[in-house]
Design an enzyme around this catalytic site. Structure first.
Site, mmCIF file in Angstrom:
data_model
loop_
_atom_site.group_PDB
_atom_site.id
_atom_site.type_symbol
_atom_site.label_atom_id
_atom_site.label_comp_id
_atom_site.label_asym_id
_atom_site.label_seq_id
_atom_site.Cartn_x
_atom_site.Cartn_y
_atom_site.Cartn_z
ATOM 1 N N ASP A 97 34.133 47.985 35.215
ATOM 2 C CA ASP A 97 35.454 47.511 34.817
ATOM 3 C C ASP A 97 35.792 47.884 33.370
ATOM 4 O OD1 ASP A 97 37.904 46.359 35.188
ATOM 5 O OD2 ASP A 97 37.202 44.293 35.281
ATOM 6 N N LYS A 120 37.834 40.567 39.896
ATOM 7 C CA LYS A 120 38.284 40.650 38.506
ATOM 8 C C LYS A 120 37.861 39.419 37.723
ATOM 9 C CE LYS A 120 40.690 43.324 36.807
ATOM 10 N NZ LYS A 120 40.427 44.495 35.926
ATOM 11 N N LYS A 171 51.383 44.722 30.480
ATOM 12 C CA LYS A 171 50.787 43.431 30.817
ATOM 13 C C LYS A 171 50.940 42.432 29.677
ATOM 14 C CE LYS A 171 46.265 43.054 30.914
ATOM 15 N NZ LYS A 171 44.877 43.214 31.376
ATOM 16 N N LYS A 192 33.855 45.796 30.779
ATOM 17 C CA LYS A 192 33.918 44.335 30.720
ATOM 18 C C LYS A 192 32.600 43.689 31.127
ATOM 19 C CE LYS A 192 38.832 43.435 31.829
ATOM 20 N NZ LYS A 192 39.315 44.793 32.156
#
Length: 674
Positions: free
Chosen positions: A376, A469, A510, A582
């Site tokens: 990620d 996520k 975002k 991540k």
């Protein structure tokens, strides 16, 4: 802290609150990460001088010539040579002897005994840069089309008009292309910085060759227009170059992604799982051959999938995983691409949060000695989080939250399922006060909310994909909490709640909102609330670029030690890439590091070791001694200390030298101009 003040000097003014948070962004993010900020060299504390702030001029005090602290300019040339008997520049390799110093700790009774250790390494880096191809899974998505467009725009040196002025193509946001490193101090004791990419021979991003797969048949020009990421003037110039690029058919297994993605699925590899695997391998071989490439790296930037259950006998070993594919049993599309890449000897990088690299895939990579990395991309909100939590806990502040997400965000849930056994109120309706005691300890939380309107957001609106996520975002603070047993008892951790909503109107821009509440001494609290507008794909594209360039570089590095003279490479799980992920994958038994500064230091110091340079320790002892005693190259000018402060605030046109609150204008923090 004003631009003329320096946190490294004793007094004046405590360095806390708003100024400390501002400095964090300068310290931790590579130059160019902040949107619109030009890449600039860094101050001694890792802070770039805000644009528009002049360097201090030479001054004197009591008749003593005393140069003010100045910002070292980046060297005009990126070329440098390390003059050391431990470094040999050969025609094919750079060979460096390096003393790796660390410490081992053992516990004897109530005493911790520390034993400094030293290991001598020999690093060899091949100097020949290959012709490199990149295959993107999800090439027609926002990230894939944006990265391809960015490389083309830079290669063609494009510029285009916008409502704020003319813009030029660049690689802002890339650690390797827009970041700098310090080589050391010059004769005047000032740091000398060079581009990060000059440490070792790297592939030039303009020379990359792209290909890939997508379940959508749109060509790259149409995909770029659908993504709505780039300015129209840039799209118009790129259109004829992207129109001829069309993704290869990809693998579509509906149960792994949201049902709303079916409308895009018109470009598919048909057949059994074994046939799909073989087609992917043929595509890789065809690309390598037709483009005349030396290497190919495969990167997953397609939809987030649901998690794939790890089942003994199914995907727990390489043998079982290959048999599962042959039998047509459950395997995710991303794992199919990973296996195909490994079998073709191509590094595979997972840019989405699902568990693509199941144990069987990791074992296969190790058997074939192929690099894999994940998971990620760490771009916007999570990158900020890995900085702020490190700052708070490192400053001795205990993160204690005052809120959580609503029960509706958990499907009407009440308690977070992972805390049902212990009763911790991680995610409860706003304002609900839980009793304190053994069953309900005081809530500590980090709350992250964001909404986005691109296809990634639409896919994440399905609960199984959102769960993938959520898992990757929630583990980002673990190592920082565990590093401070003074603040957190064993097993104690902040509750971490993540909310993602799909709002089509905002597109790729975002919005992220985070709240961090920490406990001060004597029962006080400190709350930070951040609003972050993230241009999602423009943040992800340079990360993808860095992943590819660093992975290829690592393929050319080998090393040995005095006790193990047989040359070896890095572990197949390339944890050096943790700065860019991540939820970083690490070799079995290795510590997981999420703190951004430590991750960046790891990359920089390993590359420094490859050219025989010492690790960057930021001690600057040369400037902290009562009597200068460290050897420098070249003449040294005697200096005397001066306060690192600006002069009196300039008088405003209305005759006022302060702001509306009576504060000096000289104390007003100044941010980089855009």
């Amino acid at each position: 802290m004003g631009p003329g003040e320096c946190p490294s000097l004793g007094g004046n003014d405590l360095w806390m609150g708003k100024r400390a948070v501002m400095a964090l962004f300068y310290c931790f993010f590579p130059p160019g990460w902040l949107a619109g900020a030009a890449p600039v060299p860094m101050m001694g504390m890792g802070m770039p001088r805000p644009s528009g702030i002049p360097q201090a001029q030479n001054a004197s005090r009591d008749g003593c010539p005393c140069p003010m602290l100045q910002l070292s300019a980046m060297e005009a040339t990126a070329d440098f040579v390390v003059e050391s008997p431990d470094v040999v520049y050969g025609p094919d390799t750079i060979e460096a002897q390096y003393e790796y110093r660390t410490a081992c700790v053992s516990r004897e009774g109530n005493v911790l005994k520390v034993y400094p250790t030293s290991t001598r390494f020999t690093f060899r880096t091949a100097r020949q840069v290959p012709r490199l191809g990149v295959m993107l899974v999800g090439w027609g998505g926002n990230n894939g089309s944006t990265l391809t467009a960015a490389v083309l725009a830079n290669r063609l040196r494009l510029s285009w008009p916008t409502r704020t002025g003319r813009k030029e193509a660049n690689y802002y946001g890339s650690l390797t292309q827009a970041g700098t490193v310090s080589l050391g101090l010059d004769a005047e004791g000032q740091e000398v910085f060079v581009p990060f990419s000059s440490l070792l021979p790297m592939v030039a991003p303009d020379d990359l060759v792209f290909d890939g797969w997508d379940i959508s048949s749109l060509n790259l020009a149409e995909a770029m227009r659908r993504a709505q990421v780039l300015d129209w003037g840039l799209q118009e110039q790129l259109w004829p170059h992207l129109e001829a690029l069309r993704p290869r058919p990809s693998v579509y297994i509906p149960e792994f992604i949201a049902a709303n993605q079916s409308v895009r699925a018109d470009n598919l590899i048909l057949g059994t799982r074994a046939q799909q695997l073989e087609q992917i391998r043929r595509d890789i071989r065809d690309f390598r051959s037709s483009a005349g490439l030396d290497k190919v790296i495969v990167l997953w930037t397609a939809n987030t999938e649901r998690f794939c259950e790890v089942v003994p006998g199914l995907n727990d070993t390489a043998e079982n995983l290959l048999r599962t594919i042959q039998l047509g049993l459950e395997v995710s599309p991303s794992t199919l691409f990973a296996v195909a890449s490994i079998l073709e000897g191509c590094a595979f990088l997972n840019g989405s949060p699902q568990n693509t690299l199941v144990p069987g895939a990791l074992e296969l990579a190790r058997q074939r000695r192929v690099f894999v990395g994940g998971d990620d991309f760490k771009s916007g909100q999570t990158k900020v989080k890995s900085v702020l939590v490190d700052f708070l806990i490192g400053s001795g502040l205990k993160v204690r939250g005052l809120g959580g997400c609503t029960a509706q965000e958990w499907g009407g849930g009440g308690l977070d399922p992972k805390h049902q056994a212990c009763g911790r109120g991680a995610c409860v309706p706003w304002g609900l006060q839980l009793p304190r005691g053994p069953l309900f300890p005081q809530t500590m939380s980090i709350v992250s909310y964001n909404h986005l309107g691109n296809n990634d957001g639409q896919n994440l609106s399905a609960p199984p994909q959102f769960r993938s996520k959520e898992v990757s975002k929630s583990s980002v603070v673990d190592d920082m909490v565990q590093s401070n047993p003074v603040l957190y008892r064993p097993g104690e951790e902040p509750d971490h709640c993540v909310v993602i909503k799909y709002v089509p109107y905002v597109g790729d821009s975002k919005r992220a909102l985070d709240e961090y509440t920490s406990e001060l001494m004597l029962g006080g609290t400190n709350t930070l609330v951040l609003h972050n507008t993230c241009e999602d794909s423009l943040l992800a594209a340079p990360i993808m670029l860095d992943l590819v360039l660093l992975t290829e570089l690592c393929q050319r590095v080998s090393f040995c030690t005095d006790t193990d003279p047989e040359p070896q490479g890095f572990h197949s799980v390339l944890s050096l890439l943790s700065f860019l992920f991540k939820a970083p994958l690490v070799p079995p038994g290795s510590p997981v590091v999420n703190a951004l500064f430590r991750q960046r230091s790891c990359i920089e110091n390993i590359l420094r070791a490859c050219v025989g340079l010492p690790p960057q320790n930021h001690m600057l002892l040369e400037h902290k001694m009562e009597r200068p005693g460290l050897k420098r190259v070249g003449p040294v000018v005697a200096t005397c200390p001066v306060p690192c402060k600006r002069g009196a605030a300039p008088t405003a046109p209305n005759g006022c030298t302060g702001d509306a609150n009576g504060l000096s204008q000289a104390d007003t923090p100044q941010m980089p101009t855009t």
